[in-house]
Design a protein around this motif. Structure first.
Motif: not given
Length: 252
Positions: A55-60
């Motif tokens: 998920s993009s949120s994990l990287a962010e």
């Protein structure tokens, strides 16, 4: 190909073919190609698998934590850090995402084989802490063992009589892989209990009395060990993939 600029140094362009010649001259060409092949295999594997989604949120969230840890919470300071490292936010975000995908790929590739690989390696992963007194003749070794069993000091005898370097540590050899012990020593140690004396055992014309201090059995519950084995298995898998590639260097 020849006219394309690969790098510019002091306003002087370096073409790809020139860069290749430099790599060949320095003996680094194989390493350079290996790095490219490795990355290609990994990225293609990630792209073709449907079970590697991050998920993009994990990287962010990871980037936020990185910024806080490195005192880069100020947007301007973070932008300057990115620029100084030849990156931008999109590239940095992509590298974080890739690192998560790589770890997930490692887990997927290695998990089915991890337990079997651990069992294969267990002999060398298990460790034992030993102390040793090493002397030139069997009679002295037997006499020292008898005196130790009659409450003599192993440590004092090690300092006074042992010919091995660990005598300065009262005979303590520290953790040793079971797989590196001579067969005759390993068999005797495995049959002993902590605190028990083992020997005298002849080793290359000398005679050793051991004291078993502690057994340190390996376990997959050890996170660091598990990670090490996963990395080893992944490198084996990656090596087999690369070995089956057909590679041609096409630079004029």
């Amino acid at each position: 190909m020849e006219s394309s600029s690969f790098l510019t140094v002091n306003d002087q362009p370096i073409t790809i073919s020139q860069a290749v010649k430099y790599l060949q001259a320095s003996g680094k060409m194989g390493q350079f190609i290996g790095t490219i092949l490795r990355q290609q295999v990994i990225e293609q594997e990630i792209e073709t698998r449907e079970d590697i989604e991050i998920s993009s949120s994990l990287a962010e969230q990871t980037i936020i934590e990185f910024r806080l840890k490195n005192q880069l919470s100020d947007p301007k300071a973070f932008q300057e850090w990115l620029k100084s490292n030849g990156s931008d936010y999109a590239t940095f975000h992509a590298s974080i995402t890739f690192s998560f995908k790589l770890e997930k790929l490692k887990a997927l590739v290695t998990e089915p084989k991890l337990s079997e690989y651990f069992i294969e390696r267990k002999l060398f992963l298990d460790r034992v802490v030993l102390s040793r007194i090493l002397v030139d003749n069997r009679e002295l070794a037997e006499e020292l063992q008898t005196q130790i069993e009659e409450r003599g000091s192993f440590e004092e005898f090690a300092k006074e009589y042992s010919l091995a370097e660990e005598r300065i540590f009262n005979g303590m050899m520290g953790p040793i892989s079971r797989g590196t012990l001579p067969d005759i020593v390993r068999a005797a140690v495995d049959a002993a209990t902590p605190g028990q004396l083992v020997g005298p055992i002849e080793l290359e014309g000398r005679f050793a009395v051991f004291r078993v201090e502690q057994f340190l059995p390996a376990s997959l519950e050890d996170t660091q060990l598990k990670q090490t084995l996963q990395n080893e298995l992944f490198e084996k898998w990656l090596g087999s993939k690369i070995q089956n590639l057909t590679v041609k260097l096409e630079v004029s």
